[in-house]
Design a protein around this motif. Structure first.
Motif, mmCIF file in Angstrom:
data_model
loop_
_atom_site.group_PDB
_atom_site.id
_atom_site.type_symbol
_atom_site.label_atom_id
_atom_site.label_comp_id
_atom_site.label_asym_id
_atom_site.label_seq_id
_atom_site.Cartn_x
_atom_site.Cartn_y
_atom_site.Cartn_z
ATOM 1 N N ARG A 49 0.828 -1.203 0.000
ATOM 2 C CA ARG A 49 0.000 0.000 0.000
ATOM 3 C C ARG A 49 0.865 1.257 0.000
ATOM 4 N NH1 ARG A 49 -0.799 3.241 3.695
ATOM 5 N NH2 ARG A 49 -0.180 1.842 5.347
ATOM 6 N N ALA A 50 1.845 1.296 0.893
ATOM 7 C CA ALA A 50 2.725 2.466 0.978
ATOM 8 C C ALA A 50 3.575 2.605 -0.289
ATOM 9 C CB ALA A 50 3.612 2.362 2.215
ATOM 10 N N LEU A 51 4.005 1.484 -0.845
ATOM 11 C CA LEU A 51 4.772 1.527 -2.095
ATOM 12 C C LEU A 51 3.913 2.114 -3.207
ATOM 13 C CD1 LEU A 51 7.275 0.879 -3.796
ATOM 14 C CD2 LEU A 51 6.386 -1.460 -4.041
ATOM 15 N N SER A 60 -2.982 -2.937 -7.865
ATOM 16 C CA SER A 60 -2.835 -4.088 -8.752
ATOM 17 C C SER A 60 -1.578 -3.975 -9.619
ATOM 18 C CB SER A 60 -4.074 -4.255 -9.635
ATOM 19 O OG SER A 60 -4.287 -3.077 -10.406
ATOM 20 N N SER A 61 -1.272 -2.771 -10.093
ATOM 21 C CA SER A 61 -0.057 -2.556 -10.892
ATOM 22 C C SER A 61 1.194 -2.778 -10.058
ATOM 23 C CB SER A 61 -0.031 -1.141 -11.462
ATOM 24 O OG SER A 61 -1.104 -0.932 -12.328
ATOM 25 N N MET A 65 4.137 -5.596 -10.616
ATOM 26 C CA MET A 65 5.559 -5.235 -10.725
ATOM 27 C C MET A 65 6.384 -5.985 -9.694
ATOM 28 S SD MET A 65 6.163 -1.252 -11.710
ATOM 29 C CE MET A 65 4.966 -0.520 -10.619
ATOM 30 N N CYS A 66 5.866 -6.065 -8.470
ATOM 31 C CA CYS A 66 6.583 -6.774 -7.413
ATOM 32 C C CYS A 66 6.658 -8.264 -7.710
ATOM 33 C CB CYS A 66 5.943 -6.511 -6.054
ATOM 34 S SG CYS A 66 6.247 -4.829 -5.479
#
Length: 154
Positions: A49-51, A60-61, A65-66
């Motif tokens: 969330r913070a990222l 979702s994006s 990516m992660c």
């Protein structure tokens, strides 16, 4: 005028890095994924969330990516010590090495150019970049980021 000059400088920098493949983040990560690595380098243990908030991206994006960065072994996921429902993200050893080596190559390339400047030009350049960085981070409420001080490092 300053914005025009900054844009021109950034375009020249993109060309410089584009001419040397070892300076462009073409492999194994995209520019968006590189942004994730930069954020994780400065925010060890950040949650999704913070990222997402830091990147200005949809959850979702960020999650996709992660997933890709985790598959490349550039980031690690761990259960949060604060909440069982959250996952903490951090650079893996390989991710930290990748980022460190990319930054070193880019810094060396920039140092070659800066070395052609007079000491007065170097000082003005460093001062201008320091002011620009402070203004960007002030807008994010993070003027004390650990990513390295620009002043005096030309």
């Amino acid at each position: 005028m300053a914005a025009f000059t900054a844009r021109e400088a950034l375009e020249v920098l993109e060309v410089l890095w584009g001419q040397r493949r070892d300076l462009a983040p073409t492999s194994p990560v995209s520019p968006s994924q590189l942004r994730v690595l930069y954020v994780l380098a400065d925010n060890d243990g950040i949650n999704l969330r913070a990222l997402g908030e830091e990147l200005g991206s949809a959850p979702s994006s960020v999650s996709r990516m992660c997933d890709r960065l985790h598959a490349l072994d550039l980031i690690e996921r761990a259960a949060s010590s604060a909440s069982r429902r959250e996952v903490e993200l951090r650079l893996s050893g390989r991710g930290a090495r990748y980022l460190r080596e990319l930054r070193a190559r880019r810094e060396a390339s920039l140092a070659e150019v800066v070395a052609t400047m007079t000491p007065a030009e170097q000082a003005a350049f460093a001062q201008g970049l320091a002011c620009f960085r402070t203004a960007v981070l002030r807008g994010k409420g993070d003027a004390g980021s650990e990513r390295g001080e620009v002043a005096g490092s030309a």
